[in-house]
Enzyme design. Structure first.
Site, PDB file in Angstrom:
ATOM      1  N   LYS A   1       0.814  -1.218   0.000  1.00 40.05           N
ATOM      2  CA  LYS A   1       0.000   0.000   0.000  1.00 40.05           C
ATOM      3  C   LYS A   1       0.846   1.267   0.000  1.00 40.05           C
ATOM      4  O   LYS A   1       0.346   2.344  -0.295  1.00 40.05           O
ATOM      5  CB  LYS A   1      -0.971  -0.014   1.175  1.00 40.05           C
ATOM      6  CG  LYS A   1      -2.038  -1.096   1.002  1.00 40.05           C
ATOM      7  CD  LYS A   1      -3.110  -1.004   2.064  1.00 40.05           C
ATOM      8  CE  LYS A   1      -4.199  -2.032   1.812  1.00 40.05           C
ATOM      9  NZ  LYS A   1      -3.803  -3.386   2.278  1.00 40.05           N
TER      10      LYS A   1
HETATM   11  C1  LIG Z   1      -4.583  -4.466   1.888  1.00 37.69           C
HETATM   12  C2  LIG Z   1      -3.894  -5.757   1.896  1.00 37.69           C
HETATM   13  C3  LIG Z   1      -4.331  -6.815   1.096  1.00 37.69           C
HETATM   14  C4  LIG Z   1      -5.592  -6.739   0.257  1.00 37.69           C
HETATM   15  O1  LIG Z   1      -5.475  -5.821  -0.804  1.00 37.69           O
HETATM   16  P1  LIG Z   1      -6.777  -5.281  -1.547  1.00 37.69           P
HETATM   17  O2  LIG Z   1      -6.288  -4.287  -2.522  1.00 37.69           O
HETATM   18  O3  LIG Z   1      -7.637  -4.659  -0.479  1.00 37.69           O
HETATM   19  O4  LIG Z   1      -7.447  -6.447  -2.157  1.00 37.69           O
HETATM   20  C5  LIG Z   1      -3.578  -7.983   1.084  1.00 37.69           C
HETATM   21  N1  LIG Z   1      -2.473  -8.109   1.840  1.00 37.69           N
HETATM   22  C6  LIG Z   1      -2.027  -7.117   2.635  1.00 37.69           C
HETATM   23  C7  LIG Z   1      -0.810  -7.335   3.457  1.00 37.69           C
HETATM   24  C8  LIG Z   1      -2.713  -5.909   2.676  1.00 37.69           C
HETATM   25  O5  LIG Z   1      -2.265  -4.939   3.453  1.00 37.69           O
END
Ligand SMILES: *Cc1c(COP(=O)(O)O)cnc(C)c1O
Length: 434
Positions: free
Chosen positions: A107
């Site tokens: 993210k």
């Molecule tokens: C947010 C997150 C996900 C899921 O991603 P999405 O875009 O919401 O599907 C998977 N793994 C981790 C470690 C995350 O932080």
């Protein structure tokens, strides 16, 4: 480029408005009016290109009409000031390590890009403070808070479910101070998400303050995530691997990450098919099986960043495939694993290959183990560093793991939060008075 709403009942807007408002006025999600294609020639020498150069070509294809090239280049370069290596784990299976950024999760990419774009638009229009509301099940909050820390003209409110995120995750957004406020909500992640959505829909609140979202509903958060799908392809090309049978598995919660990949494919990236890997919150898996979309309350699992009962980007996937279940199921397959299976995969992989997965990556890797065909090359997105889930991972492998310095530093800070009810009127009153 214009952006339309997936609900189809609000006017098209430009990139700036889509980013500043987050959600369309009819509660729909913004989608680019045209999905531009990247010329095939680009892929001929992609193996020689750097992550930043690849990302700039992709960004310029998407955003080039709206941002001058020198600014866009700078935003891309500042966003991607860390590597995203593709690492061999076992035969034909590779981990795309998305955890080398400041908060050790994928993210960081979307959050850093969006913070810089919002800062740029804000400066350009000489506007007053923009208030970013973000609901988090763990990693979004830390990535957004750190991505936006000290960005002038932007104030961030992180809403998280009390007691439902790991200590390390919590420390990453509750110890920063400055323009970052952490709200500890008595409730679940879905309650946090509902509070944020209600705030965007509240007329009085929006007249009082400029609100925007940094969840993956924001186009500036989710679209840049496609950069690294192209970079994974480039690294396979660099390794001299066959490039016509690539399968990408994406551990999915809100489905922002995989949607970015699907749009990348539509832009010309030669990916054969995708796997949407779920934990027990398998709403999408059920949809693939039955054609019915039935959101339900989320269940807590050891892959907690994927504990989502109503994936917010589902409407984008429907939109992208013209609401055809057939079309969706022909490009995306699904799988779902319970905690015991996640733990088993994490442990076995560590013991057999020496590679340490995090619980989310373990879901992606297992889906390749079970679904990859003989002539296919599989890439799974390793979405966070295992140390972010230290307690869970150590318990599973029965061994201590090292905490990266970047992460340990957060633990030295002092936690400061505002306690918040999951009732919207209470949240609204708080915001009206900040
Ligand atoms: C947010 C997150 C996900 C899921 O991603 P999405 O875009 O919401 O599907 C998977 N793994 C981790 C470690 C995350 O932080």
């Amino acid at each position: 480029m214009q952006y339309y709403s997936t609900n189809g009942n609000s006017p098209k807007v430009n990139l700036q408005e889509a980013v500043v408002h987050g959600l369309a006025s009819d509660k729909g999600l913004f989608m680019p009016e045209v999905i531009p294609t990247i010329p095939k020639a680009f892929f001929n020498n992609i193996a020689e290109m750097s992550l930043q150069d690849i990302a700039y070509v992709v960004a310029n294809t998407l955003f080039g009409q709206d941002i001058e090239s020198s600014t866009l280049k700078q935003i891309v370069n500042e966003t991607l000031n860390f590597d995203i290596p593709l690492v061999h784990v076992s035969e034909n299976k590779y981990s795309l390590e998305l955890f080398h950024g400041p908060t050790l999760a994928f993210k960081d990419v979307g959050a850093r890009f969006m913070a810089r774009l919002l800062g740029y638009f804000n400066k350009k229009q000489g506007k007053s403070i923009v208030n970013v509301l973000v609901a988090t099940s763990g990693d979004t909050g830390s990535a957004v808070a750190n991505g936006f820390l000290n960005v002038p003209g932007v104030r961030v409110f992180v809403l998280y479910p009390k007691g439902k995120v790991s200590k390390i995750q919590e420390a990453q957004f509750t110890t920063l101070g400055a323009n970052i406020t952490a709200l500890e909500v008595s409730g679940t992640f879905d309650d946090c998400q509902a509070l944020v959505k209600s705030a965007f829909m509240d007329k009085e609140l929006n007249e009082k303050m400029q609100l925007t979202s940094a969840n993956s509903i924001n186009v500036a958060r989710f679209l840049p995530q496609m950069f690294y799908y192209f970079y994974a392809y480039a690294q396979l090309a660099r390794m001299g691997k066959p490039l016509d049978n690539i399968v990408i598995s994406v551990p999915s919660g809100n489905f922002g990450n995989i949607t970015a990949g699907l749009i990348g494919k539509r832009m010309g990236l030669p990916i054969k098919r995708f796997i949407a890997a779920n934990n027990r919150n398998d709403i999408f898996f059920q949809y693939l099986k039955t054609g019915e979309y039935s959101p339900r309350p989320s269940i807590a699992t050891i892959a907690n960043a994927m504990d989502v009962g109503a994936p917010s980007n589902f409407d984008r996937i429907l939109d992208l495939y013209g609401h055809s279940h057939n079309a969706i199921a022909s490009e995306i397959s699904g799988c779902t694993y319970i905690d015991e299976e996640i733990a088993e995969t994490l442990k076995d992989t560590y013991n057999n290959t020496g590679y340490l997965l995090d619980p989310h990556g373990a879901i992606g890797y297992r889906s390749l183990m079970e679904n990859l065909k003989e002539n296919e090359i599989g890439v799974f997105l390793e979405t966070a560093h295992p140390a972010k889930f230290k307690d869970v991972v150590e318990e599973i492998i029965q061994n201590k793991i090292d905490i990266p310095v970047k992460l340990a530093e957060f633990m030295n800070g002092t936690k400061t939060t505002v306690k918040m009810s999951s009732a919207f009127p209470v949240f609204k009153k708080y915001l009206m008075n900040v």
